[in-house]
Design a protein around this motif. Structure first.
Motif, PDB file in Angstrom:
ATOM      1  N   GLY A  13       0.978  -1.191  -0.172  1.00 13.04           N
ATOM      2  CA  GLY A  13      -0.032   0.075  -0.032  1.00 13.04           C
ATOM      3  C   GLY A  13       0.913   1.356   0.023  1.00 13.04           C
ATOM      4  O   GLY A  13       0.645   2.132  -0.914  1.00 13.04           O
ATOM      5  N   ALA A  14       1.814   1.307   0.739  1.00  3.82           N
ATOM      6  CA  ALA A  14       2.797   2.554   0.835  1.00  3.82           C
ATOM      7  C   ALA A  14       3.418   2.511  -0.516  1.00  3.82           C
ATOM      8  O   ALA A  14       3.706   3.937  -0.687  1.00  3.82           O
ATOM      9  N   TRP A  18       3.066   5.720  -2.878  1.00  5.29           N
ATOM     10  CA  TRP A  18       4.056   6.652  -3.289  1.00  5.29           C
ATOM     11  C   TRP A  18       4.117   6.778  -4.787  1.00  5.29           C
ATOM     12  O   TRP A  18       4.552   7.631  -5.407  1.00  5.29           O
ATOM     13  N   LEU A  19       4.373   5.634  -5.460  1.00  5.97           N
ATOM     14  CA  LEU A  19       4.316   5.630  -6.857  1.00  5.97           C
ATOM     15  C   LEU A  19       3.406   6.221  -7.586  1.00  5.97           C
ATOM     16  O   LEU A  19       3.565   6.956  -8.699  1.00  5.97           O
ATOM     17  N   ALA A  20       2.027   6.131  -7.121  1.00  8.44           N
ATOM     18  CA  ALA A  20       0.759   7.014  -7.848  1.00  8.44           C
ATOM     19  C   ALA A  20       1.174   8.428  -7.413  1.00  8.44           C
ATOM     20  O   ALA A  20       0.858   9.204  -8.665  1.00  8.44           O
ATOM     21  N   GLY A  27       3.834  14.088  -5.720  1.00  3.41           N
ATOM     22  CA  GLY A  27       4.620  13.805  -4.659  1.00  3.41           C
ATOM     23  C   GLY A  27       3.998  12.698  -3.613  1.00  3.41           C
ATOM     24  O   GLY A  27       3.013  12.380  -3.920  1.00  3.41           O
ATOM     25  N   GLY A  28       4.690  12.470  -2.702  1.00  3.24           N
ATOM     26  CA  GLY A  28       4.120  11.546  -1.684  1.00  3.24           C
ATOM     27  C   GLY A  28       3.326  12.367  -0.486  1.00  3.24           C
ATOM     28  O   GLY A  28       3.268  13.507  -0.665  1.00  3.24           O
ATOM     29  N   PHE A  29       2.566  11.692  -0.019  1.00  2.00           N
ATOM     30  CA  PHE A  29       1.589  12.103   0.814  1.00  2.00           C
ATOM     31  C   PHE A  29       1.809  11.902   2.298  1.00  2.00           C
ATOM     32  O   PHE A  29       0.932  11.756   3.072  1.00  2.00           O
ATOM     33  N   GLY A  30       3.115  11.405   2.703  1.00  2.18           N
ATOM     34  CA  GLY A  30       3.464  10.834   3.947  1.00  2.18           C
ATOM     35  C   GLY A  30       3.198   9.542   4.011  1.00  2.18           C
ATOM     36  O   GLY A  30       2.277   8.727   3.290  1.00  2.18           O
ATOM     37  N   LEU A  32       1.577   7.494   6.125  1.00  2.00           N
ATOM     38  CA  LEU A  32       0.130   6.877   6.323  1.00  2.00           C
ATOM     39  C   LEU A  32      -0.919   7.374   5.183  1.00  2.00           C
ATOM     40  O   LEU A  32      -1.746   6.524   4.617  1.00  2.00           O
ATOM     41  N   GLY A  33      -0.588   8.589   4.525  1.00  2.00           N
ATOM     42  CA  GLY A  33      -1.387   8.972   3.452  1.00  2.00           C
ATOM     43  C   GLY A  33      -1.151   7.801   2.099  1.00  2.00           C
ATOM     44  O   GLY A  33      -2.018   7.445   1.364  1.00  2.00           O
TER      45      GLY A  33
END
Length: 83
Positions: A13-14, A18-20, A27-30, A32-33
């Motif tokens: 999931g992480a 991140w790839l999406a 960019g990344g969403f942290g 948890l995000g």
């Protein structure tokens, strides 16, 4: 689901989230995000691939499915935000 499967699930999931974010130039969403986006993306990707009759198996298939679903999710979120 044991602890190992849960950790793999969260890692996929992480990674997918991140790839999406990278693919959609958001960019990344942290951590948890990214996990939340990746998990929701896996559900969306599984539905879309299932509807199209596409079956991708294995670890790489799970990452691809979750990533493409997360890209779709991010696209829809950005579409709604602009409206």
């Amino acid at each position: 689901m044991d602890v190992t499967e849960l950790l793999i699930f969260l890692a996929i999931g992480a990674l997918a989230g991140w790839l999406a974010g990278v693919i959609t130039k958001g960019g990344g969403f942290g951590l948890l995000g990214d996990i939340v986006i990746g998990i929701l993306g896996a559900v969306i990707g599984g539905y879309v691939f299932g509807t199209l009759g596409i079956a991708i198996t294995g670890l790489v298939g799970s990452i691809i499915t979750a990533t493409l679903g997360a890209v779709i999710l991010l696209f829809l979120i950005r579409l709604i935000k602009r409206a």
